[in-house]
Write a protein that holds these residues in place. Structure first.
Motif, PDB file in Angstrom:
ATOM      1  N   PRO A  65       6.328  10.433   0.267  1.00 46.81           N
ATOM      2  CA  PRO A  65       5.379   9.309   0.175  1.00 46.81           C
ATOM      3  C   PRO A  65       6.091   8.056  -0.284  1.00 46.81           C
ATOM      4  O   PRO A  65       7.039   8.123  -1.086  1.00 46.81           O
ATOM      5  CB  PRO A  65       4.347   9.791  -0.853  1.00 46.81           C
ATOM      6  N   ILE A  66       5.646   6.915   0.200  1.00 42.05           N
ATOM      7  CA  ILE A  66       6.314   5.659  -0.126  1.00 42.05           C
ATOM      8  C   ILE A  66       5.303   4.583  -0.486  1.00 42.05           C
ATOM      9  O   ILE A  66       4.117   4.683  -0.171  1.00 42.05           O
ATOM     10  CB  ILE A  66       7.177   5.140   1.049  1.00 42.05           C
ATOM     11  N   THR A  67       5.794   3.563  -1.175  1.00 45.72           N
ATOM     12  CA  THR A  67       5.078   2.306  -1.332  1.00 45.72           C
ATOM     13  C   THR A  67       5.720   1.320  -0.368  1.00 45.72           C
ATOM     14  O   THR A  67       6.947   1.179  -0.358  1.00 45.72           O
ATOM     15  CB  THR A  67       5.187   1.776  -2.773  1.00 45.72           C
ATOM     16  N   LEU A 117      -4.816   1.233   8.519  1.00 55.23           N
ATOM     17  CA  LEU A 117      -3.385   1.048   8.754  1.00 55.23           C
ATOM     18  C   LEU A 117      -2.547   2.186   8.179  1.00 55.23           C
ATOM     19  O   LEU A 117      -1.591   2.647   8.803  1.00 55.23           O
ATOM     20  CB  LEU A 117      -2.930  -0.278   8.140  1.00 55.23           C
ATOM     21  N   ASN A 118      -2.892   2.664   6.978  1.00 54.20           N
ATOM     22  CA  ASN A 118      -2.058   3.678   6.328  1.00 54.20           C
ATOM     23  C   ASN A 118      -2.545   5.100   6.572  1.00 54.20           C
ATOM     24  O   ASN A 118      -2.178   6.019   5.856  1.00 54.20           O
ATOM     25  CB  ASN A 118      -1.967   3.412   4.825  1.00 54.20           C
ATOM     26  N   ASP A 119      -3.372   5.279   7.608  1.00 56.25           N
ATOM     27  CA  ASP A 119      -3.780   6.621   8.029  1.00 56.25           C
ATOM     28  C   ASP A 119      -3.251   6.886   9.424  1.00 56.25           C
ATOM     29  O   ASP A 119      -3.186   5.990  10.271  1.00 56.25           O
ATOM     30  CB  ASP A 119      -5.307   6.759   8.027  1.00 56.25           C
ATOM     31  N   CYS A 120      -2.894   8.126   9.660  1.00 53.63           N
ATOM     32  CA  CYS A 120      -2.275   8.471  10.929  1.00 53.63           C
ATOM     33  C   CYS A 120      -2.552   9.945  11.236  1.00 53.63           C
ATOM     34  O   CYS A 120      -2.873  10.725  10.337  1.00 53.63           O
ATOM     35  CB  CYS A 120      -0.774   8.202  10.850  1.00 53.63           C
ATOM     36  N   PHE A 121      -2.432  10.324  12.498  1.00 55.48           N
ATOM     37  CA  PHE A 121      -2.627  11.708  12.912  1.00 55.48           C
ATOM     38  C   PHE A 121      -1.330  12.258  13.491  1.00 55.48           C
ATOM     39  O   PHE A 121      -0.494  11.516  14.025  1.00 55.48           O
ATOM     40  CB  PHE A 121      -3.721  11.820  13.983  1.00 55.48           C
ATOM     41  N   ASP A 122      -1.175  13.567  13.393  1.00 54.58           N
ATOM     42  CA  ASP A 122      -0.123  14.244  14.136  1.00 54.58           C
ATOM     43  C   ASP A 122      -0.698  14.647  15.483  1.00 54.58           C
ATOM     44  O   ASP A 122      -1.834  15.133  15.572  1.00 54.58           O
ATOM     45  CB  ASP A 122       0.360  15.486  13.384  1.00 54.58           C
ATOM     46  N   LEU A 123       0.052  14.432  16.543  1.00 56.08           N
ATOM     47  CA  LEU A 123      -0.464  14.650  17.892  1.00 56.08           C
ATOM     48  C   LEU A 123      -1.006  16.063  18.084  1.00 56.08           C
ATOM     49  O   LEU A 123      -2.136  16.253  18.562  1.00 56.08           O
ATOM     50  CB  LEU A 123       0.646  14.360  18.907  1.00 56.08           C
ATOM     51  N   LYS A 124      -0.233  17.055  17.716  1.00 58.91           N
ATOM     52  CA  LYS A 124      -0.675  18.438  17.927  1.00 58.91           C
ATOM     53  C   LYS A 124      -1.865  18.783  17.037  1.00 58.91           C
ATOM     54  O   LYS A 124      -2.818  19.452  17.477  1.00 58.91           O
ATOM     55  CB  LYS A 124       0.488  19.392  17.657  1.00 58.91           C
ATOM     56  N   GLN A 125      -1.837  18.315  15.786  1.00 56.29           N
ATOM     57  CA  GLN A 125      -2.910  18.643  14.850  1.00 56.29           C
ATOM     58  C   GLN A 125      -4.235  17.994  15.258  1.00 56.29           C
ATOM     59  O   GLN A 125      -5.295  18.612  15.155  1.00 56.29           O
ATOM     60  CB  GLN A 125      -2.524  18.191  13.441  1.00 56.29           C
ATOM     61  N   PHE A 164       0.840  -1.198   0.000  1.00 61.92           N
ATOM     62  CA  PHE A 164       0.000   0.000   0.000  1.00 61.92           C
ATOM     63  C   PHE A 164       0.872   1.244   0.000  1.00 61.92           C
ATOM     64  O   PHE A 164       2.070   1.175   0.290  1.00 61.92           O
ATOM     65  CB  PHE A 164      -0.949   0.021   1.203  1.00 61.92           C
ATOM     66  N   ASN A 165       0.277   2.373  -0.311  1.00 63.32           N
ATOM     67  CA  ASN A 165       0.983   3.658  -0.309  1.00 63.32           C
ATOM     68  C   ASN A 165       0.785   4.356   1.026  1.00 63.32           C
ATOM     69  O   ASN A 165      -0.294   4.279   1.625  1.00 63.32           O
ATOM     70  CB  ASN A 165       0.477   4.558  -1.431  1.00 63.32           C
ATOM     71  N   ILE A 166       1.813   5.055   1.459  1.00 65.36           N
ATOM     72  CA  ILE A 166       1.755   5.803   2.712  1.00 65.36           C
ATOM     73  C   ILE A 166       2.228   7.227   2.473  1.00 65.36           C
ATOM     74  O   ILE A 166       3.267   7.454   1.855  1.00 65.36           O
ATOM     75  CB  ILE A 166       2.638   5.150   3.793  1.00 65.36           C
ATOM     76  N   LYS A 167       1.452   8.180   2.952  1.00 68.45           N
ATOM     77  CA  LYS A 167       1.858   9.578   2.950  1.00 68.45           C
ATOM     78  C   LYS A 167       2.091   9.987   4.397  1.00 68.45           C
ATOM     79  O   LYS A 167       1.254   9.747   5.258  1.00 68.45           O
ATOM     80  CB  LYS A 167       0.768  10.471   2.335  1.00 68.45           C
TER      81      LYS A 167
END
Length: 560
Positions: free
Chosen positions: A147-149, A85-93, A56-59
């Motif tokens: 971004p990566i695969t 799995l490929n979604d994430c949050f920044d703590l401050k945001q 999968f792709n990850i940004k």
């Protein structure tokens, strides 16, 4: 007796609206006693995902704000439920977002994930945990946000190719995994070849594929190739004529890891004898003409180095965006308007190397992305004006103003600019800037421009000749004739030297769109190899200026 009305308990976040840094500190402090538990949780999560998401792709951006990930986190319940799995949050945001939308996501002792609406119970501590998966991937990228695969089964990550190749990358998953699954030949590693060819001296290295003129992401070479440059077929490196079997490509693990940790927009490296490794020239520079055109900098100071790094980080992020191709295609749906000046940008008086424009521009003209990043950085941080030569918060091309991001719904500054992938390919293909004008660019877009040698294999015209004398000089460069080629319309014995023409084209001294053979005045936009003559030249023993050739007898006579 009057009874006091019950008071609605306030959210622990709401109580600290003006002290978000204190909340972040408290959350990070709570993680210290949960390190083993969080690691075990992610190990189980990834083990489950191997069968569900092999690739999968990850940004590396916050899924709610689109900003960079400084501290990647996830809701604990999402990990327990094995979601996104490929979604994430920044703590401050994510904290800012929850504060602004308190009533929507925090009710009755529960907090909701903004993406999947999974509910997590909380009393005091907010149920956010560090996303160890994203953290480990970023460490492999030297904290770059490209971004990566990612191939979960083999734990292999590859930066996503920019432009059209990035859209097609998934089609080559099997071939890519096959290459990474092969045993690497130590004899063909960069270090080994470097010792043989260069010794321990410092030298420049260009991390560019000669076939596609693009920055290499997966460095491979043929098994028998013995040169530093990577190829991805007949090898195009001067003097290396190996026919490469695509099933026998060798990965250079050392170059692969160096490329992961460098800027995506950079392809120039320097070998440092002291550290025994390649250094990205942009990572060690304290001077850049594009940046200096915007802001006065004092060389070698920490402030200057930090500023340049922040500009390069922003440049790399825009350069690596998967939206560049989409926005480029949309722009070229309409006829080209305006003038094109790449040789000398009007704003910086420098050559444009990474062509970009803002999303509101309707003309073909561009400026360099590094200069544009200086302006975008100023838009987001308007207070930092020290040394700025001409303060501006507008596009230098169309003069439309940029907008800073103040709320999560606002468009980020990096999303207001894109790299013109077609023009970038044009610049990389035609290396000499004297050719970069609008007329040539239009021919390039119509696939009628010939920026490099193009071959059509034909029989040699000398085969039917009984004999002739031949001077061993290239008709165009007057250099020694070693690899004979000629135009497909040429019928004379005299030939060009292939390596000489490659050099002339790459330096801009020869334009194949206009060039004619000096012997017969025919166009040489398409060429052919004279294998018959090359075979005969192989009989030579010594250095001669002229020979007598007998093609039918396959003999040559050396003339003094």
């Amino acid at each position: 007796m009057d009874q006091k009305s019950p008071q609605k308990s306030s959210s622990p976040i709401k109580m600290s609206l003006n002290n978000i840094d204190k909340i972040i500190y408290a959350i990070k402090d709570s993680w210290k006693i949960q390190q083993d538990e969080n690691q075990k949780l992610f190990d189980q999560f990834l083990q489950y995902c191997k069968s569900q998401y092999p690739v999968f792709n990850i940004k590396f951006t916050c899924s709610i704000s689109g900003e960079w990930l400084e501290q990647p986190v996830s809701f604990m319940q999402c990990i327990l439920d094995k979601k996104h799995l490929n979604d994430c949050f920044d703590l401050k945001q994510i904290l800012k977002y929850l504060i602004q939308n308190d009533s929507n996501f925090m009710q009755d002792g529960y907090i909701q994930c903004p993406l999947c609406r999974s509910k997590s119970h909380f009393k005091k501590d907010i149920p956010l945990i560090p996303n160890l998966f994203f953290q480990q991937l970023r460490q492999q990228l030297n904290d770059k946000s490209k971004p990566i695969t990612y191939y979960l089964t083999t734990q292999t990550l590859i930066p996503l190719y920019p432009g059209f190749l990035g859209k097609e990358q998934f089609q080559y998953n099997n071939q890519i995994q096959q290459i990474f699954g092969q045993q690497c030949d130590v004899q063909q590693s960069f270090s080994n070849l470097r010792k043989i060819i260069k010794g321990n001296e410092s030298f420049k290295y260009s991390h560019v594929c000669l076939l596609g003129n693009i920055r290499i992401q997966i460095p491979v070479r043929g098994k028998q190739c013995r040169h530093l440059e990577q190829k991805q077929l007949k090898c195009l490196f001067m003097g290396c004529q190996e026919i490469i079997n695509l099933n026998e490509l060798q990965l250079d693990q050392e170059l692969y890891e160096i490329g992961l940790k460098s800027f995506n927009f950079s392809s120039d490296f320097i070998f440092d004898p002291q550290s025994q490794t390649l250094l990205d020239t942009y990572s060690i520079t304290n001077y850049d003409p594009q940046i200096v055109a915007y802001k006065k900098l004092v060389p070698t100071t920490t402030e200057t180095m930090n500023y340049i790094k922040s500009i390069y980080d922003l440049t790399d992020r825009i350069y690596s965006s998967t939206k560049n191709q989409e926005l480029t295609d949309k722009f070229y749906e309409h006829p080209l308007n305006g003038d094109l000046s790449i040789i000398k940008d009007q704003s910086t008086n420098c050559k444009v190397e990474i062509p970009c424009r803002c999303i509101r521009c309707d003309k073909v003209n561009v400026c360099d992305l590094r200069f544009m990043s200086c302006i975008l950085n100023q838009v987001q941080y308007p207070e930092n004006r020290n040394g700025v030569k001409t303060y501006s918060v507008s596009c230098p091309l169309c003069h439309n103003p940029f907008s800073p991001k103040k709320r999560h719904r606002d468009q980020s500054v990096h999303e207001q600019v894109y790299v013109d992938t077609k023009m970038l390919n044009y610049i990389n293909t035609i290396k000499n800037f004297n050719y970069l004008n609008k007329e040539k660019y239009q021919l390039f877009l119509q696939k009628k421009l010939y920026p490099s040698l193009r071959f059509e294999e034909l029989e040699s015209p000398i085969q039917e000749l009984d004999q002739f004398n031949l001077k061993l000089r290239c008709l165009i460069s007057n250099q020694k004739l070693r690899n004979p080629i000629r135009g497909i319309y040429c019928q004379h014995p005299e030939a060009f030297d292939e390596n000489s023409l490659i050099e002339l084209c790459s330096t801009g001294q020869l334009d194949l769109n206009l060039a004619q053979c000096p012997q017969c005045q025919q166009s040489i936009h398409k060429l052919t190899h004279d294998n018959t003559l090359k075979e005969l030249l192989g009989q030579l023993q010594g250095d001669f200026d002229e020979i007598q050739v007998f093609p039918k007898q396959k003999l040559i006579k050396q003339l003094k």
